[in-house]
Design an enzyme around this catalytic site. Structure first.
Site, short mmCIF file in Angstrom:
data_model
loop_
_atom_site.label_atom_id
_atom_site.label_comp_id
_atom_site.label_asym_id
_atom_site.label_seq_id
_atom_site.Cartn_x
_atom_site.Cartn_y
_atom_site.Cartn_z
N PHE A 53 0.85 -1.19 0.00
CA PHE A 53 0.00 0.00 0.00
C PHE A 53 0.89 1.25 0.00
O PHE A 53 1.83 1.36 0.79
CB PHE A 53 -0.92 -0.01 1.22
CG PHE A 53 -2.00 1.02 1.13
CD1 PHE A 53 -2.96 0.96 0.12
CD2 PHE A 53 -2.06 2.07 2.01
CE1 PHE A 53 -3.96 1.92 0.02
CE2 PHE A 53 -3.06 3.04 1.92
CZ PHE A 53 -4.00 2.96 0.92
N TYR A 88 -10.94 1.08 10.23
CA TYR A 88 -12.18 1.42 9.50
C TYR A 88 -12.48 0.50 8.32
O TYR A 88 -13.41 0.76 7.57
CB TYR A 88 -12.16 2.88 9.03
CG TYR A 88 -10.98 3.32 8.21
CD1 TYR A 88 -10.89 3.02 6.87
CD2 TYR A 88 -9.94 4.04 8.78
CE1 TYR A 88 -9.81 3.42 6.10
CE2 TYR A 88 -8.86 4.46 8.04
CZ TYR A 88 -8.80 4.15 6.69
OH TYR A 88 -7.72 4.55 5.96
N LYS A 89 -11.70 -0.57 8.16
CA LYS A 89 -12.01 -1.50 7.08
C LYS A 89 -12.84 -2.66 7.66
O LYS A 89 -14.02 -2.47 7.96
CB LYS A 89 -10.70 -1.96 6.43
CG LYS A 89 -9.92 -0.81 5.78
CD LYS A 89 -8.62 -1.29 5.16
CE LYS A 89 -7.75 -0.15 4.67
NZ LYS A 89 -8.30 0.54 3.50
N ARG A 93 -12.07 -4.47 -7.82
CA ARG A 93 -11.86 -5.07 -6.51
C ARG A 93 -13.18 -5.26 -5.77
O ARG A 93 -13.97 -4.32 -5.67
CB ARG A 93 -10.91 -4.17 -5.70
CG ARG A 93 -10.46 -4.76 -4.40
CD ARG A 93 -9.39 -3.90 -3.75
NE ARG A 93 -9.95 -2.66 -3.22
CZ ARG A 93 -9.39 -1.94 -2.25
NH1 ARG A 93 -8.22 -2.33 -1.73
NH2 ARG A 93 -9.94 -0.84 -1.81
#
Lengths: 426, 426
Positions: A129, A223-224, A385
């Site tokens: 990332f 927060y995922k 995705r």
């Protein structure tokens, strides 16, 4: 051969299906982007109103003690610990993923500088990332290290005698490919290298055992898959064998051994406490706790093991349906078929139109997202995705999502101009 | 000679009095701790419900664009700019005060290292807010600098040729003493020294003119006089002449020149944008905006100048009433009498019982706070601290607060055991 009916039968047999009732989902939406921003736990609305109106509005400054605000980073940390193979007292919820990475990578470099000063390299994956790479790049500039970026298949060969730290994201954000944390950590340690694991796409998505893998440092996102709300505080874990060895550089008051003594000199708290820094966003922390509770609610139903079983069944189904019903439209599969190498998402590739197809799906209420091929460098193909979160996604959802995809491709509606206007996306 | 009636007359003549209607205050409380945690703007309850239920719950990932989440740090920064003498585009609301201090102090040291590498010292005040000293101490260890702590009257003499940075809090958290930012900055610059100003107890409390003072770097707090809620994001300002010169070390994705390109290498955004790092707590940011709006609501009524006039009248009244009605009880005054040297708080000293007196006042609904003498080192006396926030405190409030103080002292009720049990306080 999957049919709508077999999908409905899978839902009927799914013992985890009641967990979906914990969430407020928009009508008419199939949300396959929980790997980017998890959905709203219904309990969060009442909780946030309580924090704002009662704890802040009425309790005011007294709530630091009376409402337990000061304990939130550790209390939430203990809940996160149950999901990632850590023990109570080893994790704190705080700051952002990027900032926590800065803390642990700094600490790892400090240890390396003392134990193996000739090691001047950090190894990571080229498709890690980006913010992880940016933080590492900054630290390398600051401290005279080199950041070496390799393809996943070249990691083993890169673990040489001049490497200080191996920094990896456990589940790749673009492809959903998952590393074998225990095996990679063993290989790194055998070469005298410390490991830093980013669990952004793992915590709450796949079973993780940090202590079992003897990992060195880890961070992750709130927060995922943890459903903590937009910009929820992240978390940080440090193996107890390292935790007391160095300050991390962000030595703020909340990481002090005695934060209320207001002494002018810094004395780090023992253990993970020293990885706290400044005052934390209490409202977002309170909401994050609601998110954590939605994942921990799976514990009586088999916990992360049961969630993982369902997740693999969902991603298997998604792949099978795409192959069964969307053949001939130029889609490829970027996600590994092997269960042990797959996170909780399915990533498809296409030579052209990936962005527009995602937009056309969103217009139909099927929310996935688009990721450009390797930062636009053209090394990899563009990606469609789809995150499959077993807490609130069912098998019939997968059927309908793939059916929409088939219709978008068959009709060519993705070629409409409105689906091809790129703007900022996250 | 002040009386309850003259105080009521002052309230009746106060053109800022209607601003109090913006807040939800507990019944029966006189809140003199807005310098620690500001009160709840009534609008925040509805706003937070909207962010949680609508923007997150219904909008989900789409709200990064459709609800303007991505713009919040800059949009709020522009609002803060109006309160501190900065221009649009020069401020961002983000992270914590401690973390923002780390960013700007790192950048200041980078500039000094290039322009004046022989300067190896940071000067600050011994009674600066501890977390500021801790962050500076950490950076000094990391980079081979020395942190020199002096008393306020010794700052001028400490600005010598080996000093790189002067780091001060504009209004002292313990005493309420305020520096002359323009004069101190001039003296520092004349000696070739960069300035870092912490506005934690200034922003929203006193007029600040960063550009007018030609300050170099500044940070501040969102949850004190800006009423942003517990742990609200902080802010950071960098003089445009420095902003593009260096990366700050927390080089995360949100500070990237093109954050959505997902390129593996870091390119800092121009200007203050590069002082952003990771994903921000959106719910707390949205609430902070409600707090900022309560201060900006004073603009048609004279803005910070009018607020300052009332603040000085309130602190003058508080001091006069204490002297008029609480003589003979051993109280001293730690806050300067001179207007130009005073923030928006009054700090009293007492040889003994300061903690218990504050507790007895809190039990009566008069919320101030206690600060131990210089981190318990005994250099200064213990302090009873009273913040007087002109947005929601009136002159009659001051009368009643001092009357409660008089009664607590006269009755000796502060000597009750329950007021002498120390526990964690913030």
């Amino acid at each position: 051969m999957h049919t709508l009916q077999t999908c409905q039968e899978l839902d009927a047999a799914d013992t985890l299906a009641p967990l979906r009732q914990q969430f407020s989902l928009p009508e008419g939406v199939i949300y396959l982007d929980g790997n980017s921003l998890g959905v709203l736990p219904t309990a969060a609305s009442a909780r946030v109103a309580e924090v704002v109106s009662q704890e802040w509005g009425q309790g005011l400054i007294r709530s630091w003690n009376s409402a337990g605000w000061f304990e939130l980073p550790r209390r939430l940390g203990d809940k996160i610990a149950r999901l990632i193979g850590a023990r109570p007292g080893e994790v704190v919820a705080t700051d952002s993923t990027s900032i926590n990475l800065y803390k642990v990578l700094s600490a790892a470099l400090n240890i390396a500088a003392e134990d193996a000063p000739a090691r001047k390299r950090i190894v990571s994956e080229r498709s890690n990332f980006p913010t992880d790479l940016y933080i590492a790049e900054g630290l390398c500039r600051e401290r005279g290290y080199t950041l070496q970026l390799v393809e996943p298949e070249d990691i083993a060969a890169a673990l040489t005698a001049d490497v200080a730290v191996l920094m990896l994201t456990h589940v790749n954000y673009r492809t959903g490919a998952m590393h074998d944390m225990a095996a990679v950590t063993r290989a790194a340690h055998a070469a005298g290298i410390l490991t830093v694991w980013d669990l952004a796409h793992s915590a709450g998505a796949v079973p993780v055992d940090l202590n079992g893998a003897r990992a060195d440092f880890s961070i992750g996102c709130g927060y995922k898959y943890l459903n903590g709300g937009p910009g929820a505080p992240a978390f940080v874990w440090v193996n107890p064998r390292h935790a007391d060895r160095f300050w991390q550089p962000l030595s703020g008051w909340w990481g002090h051994a005695n934060p209320f003594a207001f002494t002018p000199d810094y004395q780090p708290a023992p253990g993970i406490g020293r990885y706290l820094c400044g005052t934390q966003p209490i409202i977002n922390l309170a909401v994050l706790e609601c998110g954590l509770d939605t994942v921990l609610a799976a514990e009586p139903l088999g916990g992360m093991t049961a969630l993982r079983t369902k997740s693999l069944a969902l991603t298997d189904l998604f792949i099978a349906l795409v192959e069964q019903r969307c053949g001939g439209y130029g889609l490829g599969l970027a996600t590994p078929r092997e269960h042990a190498a797959r996170g909780s998402q399915v990533c498809l590739t296409r030579d052209e139109g990936a962005f527009a197809i995602v937009q056309a799906l969103i217009a139909r209420g099927v929310i996935g997202d688009f990721r450009a091929g390797d930062g636009g460098l053209g090394r990899h193909k563009d990606i469609l995705r789809f995150g499959l979160t077993p807490l609130y996604i069912g098998f019939e959802d997968v059927w309908h999502a793939v059916e929409h995809l088939r219709q978008v491709l068959e009709s060519g509606e993705w070629q409409k101009p409105e689906f091809n206007q790129k703007h900022a996306v996250t």
